[in-house]
Design a protein around this motif. Sequence first.
Motif, PDB file in Angstrom:
ATOM      1  N   ALA A   1      36.170  35.522  33.971  1.00 39.56           N
ATOM      2  CA  ALA A   1      35.974  35.762  35.404  1.00 39.56           C
ATOM      3  C   ALA A   1      34.500  35.935  35.732  1.00 39.56           C
ATOM      4  O   ALA A   1      34.027  35.483  36.787  1.00 39.56           O
ATOM      5  N   TYR A   2      33.756  36.563  34.835  1.00 31.38           N
ATOM      6  CA  TYR A   2      32.357  36.868  35.090  1.00 31.38           C
ATOM      7  C   TYR A   2      31.433  35.687  34.799  1.00 31.38           C
ATOM      8  O   TYR A   2      30.327  35.602  35.350  1.00 31.38           O
ATOM      9  N   TYR A   3      31.872  34.762  33.992  1.00 29.51           N
ATOM     10  CA  TYR A   3      31.012  33.673  33.542  1.00 29.51           C
ATOM     11  C   TYR A   3      30.421  32.828  34.677  1.00 29.51           C
ATOM     12  O   TYR A   3      29.232  32.486  34.637  1.00 29.51           O
ATOM     13  N   PRO A   4      31.174  32.453  35.723  1.00 22.02           N
ATOM     14  CA  PRO A   4      30.559  31.655  36.793  1.00 22.02           C
ATOM     15  C   PRO A   4      29.361  32.345  37.439  1.00 22.02           C
ATOM     16  O   PRO A   4      28.378  31.680  37.784  1.00 22.02           O
ATOM     17  N   THR A   5      29.413  33.658  37.591  1.00 26.78           N
ATOM     18  CA  THR A   5      28.279  34.385  38.169  1.00 26.78           C
ATOM     19  C   THR A   5      27.104  34.389  37.201  1.00 26.78           C
ATOM     20  O   THR A   5      25.941  34.216  37.606  1.00 26.78           O
ATOM     21  N   ILE A   6      27.393  34.577  35.915  1.00 26.84           N
ATOM     22  CA  ILE A   6      26.351  34.535  34.891  1.00 26.84           C
ATOM     23  C   ILE A   6      25.676  33.162  34.880  1.00 26.84           C
ATOM     24  O   ILE A   6      24.442  33.047  34.802  1.00 26.84           O
ATOM     25  N   ARG A   7      26.471  32.117  34.983  1.00 28.20           N
ATOM     26  CA  ARG A   7      25.928  30.756  34.996  1.00 28.20           C
ATOM     27  C   ARG A   7      25.110  30.517  36.267  1.00 28.20           C
ATOM     28  O   ARG A   7      24.050  29.878  36.225  1.00 28.20           O
ATOM     29  N   PHE A   8      25.571  31.034  37.398  1.00 23.95           N
ATOM     30  CA  PHE A   8      24.848  30.883  38.665  1.00 23.95           C
ATOM     31  C   PHE A   8      23.453  31.488  38.562  1.00 23.95           C
ATOM     32  O   PHE A   8      22.480  30.941  39.093  1.00 23.95           O
ATOM     33  N   TYR A   9      23.347  32.612  37.860  1.00 19.39           N
ATOM     34  CA  TYR A   9      22.055  33.272  37.691  1.00 19.39           C
ATOM     35  C   TYR A   9      21.322  32.836  36.425  1.00 19.39           C
ATOM     36  O   TYR A   9      20.272  33.397  36.092  1.00 19.39           O
ATOM     37  N   LYS A  10      21.858  31.832  35.743  1.00 18.28           N
ATOM     38  CA  LYS A  10      21.204  31.216  34.590  1.00 18.28           C
ATOM     39  C   LYS A  10      20.870  32.235  33.497  1.00 18.28           C
ATOM     40  O   LYS A  10      19.792  32.228  32.910  1.00 18.28           O
ATOM     41  N   CYS A  11      21.808  33.130  33.252  1.00 17.50           N
ATOM     42  CA  CYS A  11      21.653  34.124  32.190  1.00 17.50           C
ATOM     43  C   CYS A  11      22.426  33.669  30.954  1.00 17.50           C
ATOM     44  O   CYS A  11      23.289  32.797  31.022  1.00 17.50           O
ATOM     45  N   SER A  12      22.118  34.283  29.846  1.00 16.50           N
ATOM     46  CA  SER A  12      22.803  33.958  28.600  1.00 16.50           C
ATOM     47  C   SER A  12      24.304  34.231  28.716  1.00 16.50           C
ATOM     48  O   SER A  12      24.725  35.209  29.348  1.00 16.50           O
ATOM     49  N   VAL A  13      25.085  33.374  28.090  1.00 16.18           N
ATOM     50  CA  VAL A  13      26.534  33.510  28.142  1.00 16.18           C
ATOM     51  C   VAL A  13      26.998  34.840  27.567  1.00 16.18           C
ATOM     52  O   VAL A  13      28.055  35.371  27.940  1.00 16.18           O
ATOM     53  N   TRP A  14      26.190  35.425  26.692  1.00 20.37           N
ATOM     54  CA  TRP A  14      26.598  36.681  26.060  1.00 20.37           C
ATOM     55  C   TRP A  14      26.661  37.824  27.065  1.00 20.37           C
ATOM     56  O   TRP A  14      27.368  38.820  26.823  1.00 20.37           O
ATOM     57  N   PHE A  15      25.945  37.695  28.172  1.00 14.58           N
ATOM     58  CA  PHE A  15      26.034  38.738  29.195  1.00 14.58           C
ATOM     59  C   PHE A  15      27.434  38.811  29.798  1.00 14.58           C
ATOM     60  O   PHE A  15      27.821  39.846  30.337  1.00 14.58           O
ATOM     61  N   ALA A  16      28.178  37.706  29.722  1.00 18.90           N
ATOM     62  CA  ALA A  16      29.542  37.715  30.259  1.00 18.90           C
ATOM     63  C   ALA A  16      30.431  38.706  29.521  1.00 18.90           C
ATOM     64  O   ALA A  16      31.367  39.268  30.095  1.00 18.90           O
ATOM     65  N   PHE A  17      30.126  38.941  28.259  1.00 17.58           N
ATOM     66  CA  PHE A  17      30.934  39.858  27.460  1.00 17.58           C
ATOM     67  C   PHE A  17      30.466  41.305  27.595  1.00 17.58           C
ATOM     68  O   PHE A  17      31.072  42.207  27.025  1.00 17.58           O
ATOM     69  N   SER A  18      29.406  41.519  28.350  1.00 12.57           N
ATOM     70  CA  SER A  18      28.876  42.876  28.523  1.00 12.57           C
ATOM     71  C   SER A  18      29.435  43.563  29.760  1.00 12.57           C
ATOM     72  O   SER A  18      29.024  44.680  30.090  1.00 12.57           O
ATOM     73  N   LEU A  19      30.375  42.922  30.442  1.00 12.18           N
ATOM     74  CA  LEU A  19      30.901  43.473  31.685  1.00 12.18           C
ATOM     75  C   LEU A  19      31.489  44.877  31.520  1.00 12.18           C
ATOM     76  O   LEU A  19      31.313  45.719  32.413  1.00 12.18           O
TER      77      LEU A  19
ATOM     78  N   LEU B   1      42.726  37.340  38.961  1.00  6.76           N
ATOM     79  CA  LEU B   1      42.328  35.945  38.777  1.00  6.76           C
ATOM     80  C   LEU B   1      43.196  34.984  39.582  1.00  6.76           C
ATOM     81  O   LEU B   1      42.713  33.953  40.059  1.00  6.76           O
ATOM     82  N   CYS B   2      44.457  35.331  39.735  1.00  8.65           N
ATOM     83  CA  CYS B   2      45.381  34.391  40.381  1.00  8.65           C
ATOM     84  C   CYS B   2      45.573  34.632  41.875  1.00  8.65           C
ATOM     85  O   CYS B   2      45.849  33.683  42.618  1.00  8.65           O
ATOM     86  N   PHE B   3      45.417  35.884  42.311  1.00 12.10           N
ATOM     87  CA  PHE B   3      45.822  36.198  43.682  1.00 12.10           C
ATOM     88  C   PHE B   3      44.757  36.930  44.504  1.00 12.10           C
ATOM     89  O   PHE B   3      45.057  37.350  45.620  1.00 12.10           O
ATOM     90  N   TRP B   4      43.551  37.081  44.009  1.00 15.30           N
ATOM     91  CA  TRP B   4      42.551  37.860  44.745  1.00 15.30           C
ATOM     92  C   TRP B   4      41.445  36.956  45.289  1.00 15.30           C
ATOM     93  O   TRP B   4      40.262  37.150  45.054  1.00 15.30           O
ATOM     94  N   GLY B   5      41.835  35.971  46.057  1.00 14.49           N
ATOM     95  CA  GLY B   5      40.893  35.154  46.807  1.00 14.49           C
ATOM     96  C   GLY B   5      39.922  34.330  45.977  1.00 14.49           C
ATOM     97  O   GLY B   5      38.886  33.905  46.478  1.00 14.49           O
ATOM     98  N   GLN B   6      40.256  34.110  44.699  1.00  9.48           N
ATOM     99  CA  GLN B   6      39.358  33.370  43.800  1.00  9.48           C
ATOM    100  C   GLN B   6      37.931  33.915  43.899  1.00  9.48           C
ATOM    101  O   GLN B   6      36.954  33.162  43.964  1.00  9.48           O
ATOM    102  N   PHE B   7      37.829  35.244  43.903  1.00 20.01           N
ATOM    103  CA  PHE B   7      36.540  35.912  44.098  1.00 20.01           C
ATOM    104  C   PHE B   7      35.521  35.552  43.031  1.00 20.01           C
ATOM    105  O   PHE B   7      34.303  35.661  43.257  1.00 20.01           O
ATOM    106  N   TRP B   8      35.981  35.143  41.879  1.00 16.46           N
ATOM    107  CA  TRP B   8      35.098  34.889  40.739  1.00 16.46           C
ATOM    108  C   TRP B   8      34.378  33.548  40.848  1.00 16.46           C
ATOM    109  O   TRP B   8      33.438  33.286  40.096  1.00 16.46           O
ATOM    110  N   ARG B   9      34.757  32.710  41.784  1.00 19.55           N
ATOM    111  CA  ARG B   9      34.130  31.402  41.913  1.00 19.55           C
ATOM    112  C   ARG B   9      32.822  31.497  42.700  1.00 19.55           C
ATOM    113  O   ARG B   9      32.623  32.403  43.501  1.00 19.55           O
ATOM    114  N   THR B  10      31.937  30.550  42.476  1.00 14.97           N
ATOM    115  CA  THR B  10      30.635  30.529  43.161  1.00 14.97           C
ATOM    116  C   THR B  10      30.465  29.250  43.975  1.00 14.97           C
ATOM    117  O   THR B  10      29.350  28.767  44.165  1.00 14.97           O
TER     118      THR B  10
END
Length: 413
Positions: A358-376, A20-29
């Motif tokens: 970390a997964y939530y921004p991608t879930i939000r980008f694809y307009k999926c339910s927030v609960w999918f973030a916990f299914s990683l 999260l801190c040092f890997w190129g902010q890969f989780w951002r969209t």
Amino acid sequence: MDVIVLGLMLLSLTIWLGLLCFWGQFWRTDQQLEVTETQLKSLPVVCVVVPARNEAELIPTTLRSLLLQDYPGSFNVFLVDDRSTDRTANFAEGVAHAVGKPQQLHIISGESLPSGWSGKLWAVEQGIAIASNFAPDYFLLTDADIEHDSGNLRRLVAKAVQEDLDLVSVMVRLRCKSFWEKLLIPAFVFFFQKLYPFRWVNNQNNPTAAAAGGSILIAREALERIGGIQVIRQALIDDCALAQAVKRGTGEGTREEFSQSPVPNTQYPIPIKGRIWLGLSTLTRSLRPYDSLATIWDMVARTAYTQLNYSPLLLLGTLVGMPLIYLVAPLCVILGAIWSNWAIALTGLLGWLLMALAYYPTIRFYKCSVWFAFSLPAIAFLYTLMTLDSALRHWQGRGGAWKGRVYPSSDNL
């Protein structure tokens, strides 16, 4: 046992904090082509190359989107019919006449596949060879299942011209309608961004290079500089191979060194490294359906082991690393609750929350339910099995199968 489990959880937690801190902010969209509207100051000539093999179902929609681009400059579409058996070329010709632009569509009958080439890249090579007669400034390489937003070409060209880029690519919005698509497709994008953080790709001082094959705009000069499509002719992950070739260039020079040549207007001996950009698209989308677990499984298994360079050691590292990163946290929550060891349970919960964050921004980008973030964790387990299956297919001689063809393991990455 408690100490071992807690130690594994702390290691997993440390890995996530590092990511999260040092890997190129890969989780951002935030790397998106449509974030800012750009204006064209020049109108380069563009040739669009579309390899198509048995795409009669999708080509009426996707080709129409290309022919109706609002790009004000000169552009032509070259569709390479890769020995289709479903009348793909006939449907394409009908679309061009229907939209009143038959003169902008050039249909090329693909020749038989020579040894040492992948089918798609051989089709692209044939399209580029014919399109080069139009002296284009840029080629747009796209797939036959991509529906382009009407302003996609204009934005790609503006991005390339204004920022002096040799290659501009967008990961188009993948279809995400069925349950399996919602569960697994956003994760596909998430894992891709973790492998190739877009901020690193877009940093010309970082060697990380990647592209998304659905939409790649490449300067003709850059393509010629690397030796053409033939330099990646066997690559199964051809988009990333092309980006790597462009960004790496043909030597160890930079544009800055080239511009500082002591002898103006002469060839400087230090080759130029390419400038590339990769981002997401909110408007241009893939129509390819992946509405079952089997279809997504086959898509991933086709190239997952290729991504590991067919290395048993990297495969072993994946089979160990994926559970450590993604499965330890939920297991610690469960075991901690069973053992009434709240230190383990709470540490596991913290790790799981970081994962979901970390997964939530991608879930939000694809307009999926927030609960999918916990299914990683469950998703990562499935992707690990797909990677193992990819290796098994390779060892059985079934790797790289696509459109009725099975390719050998050689891959110029």
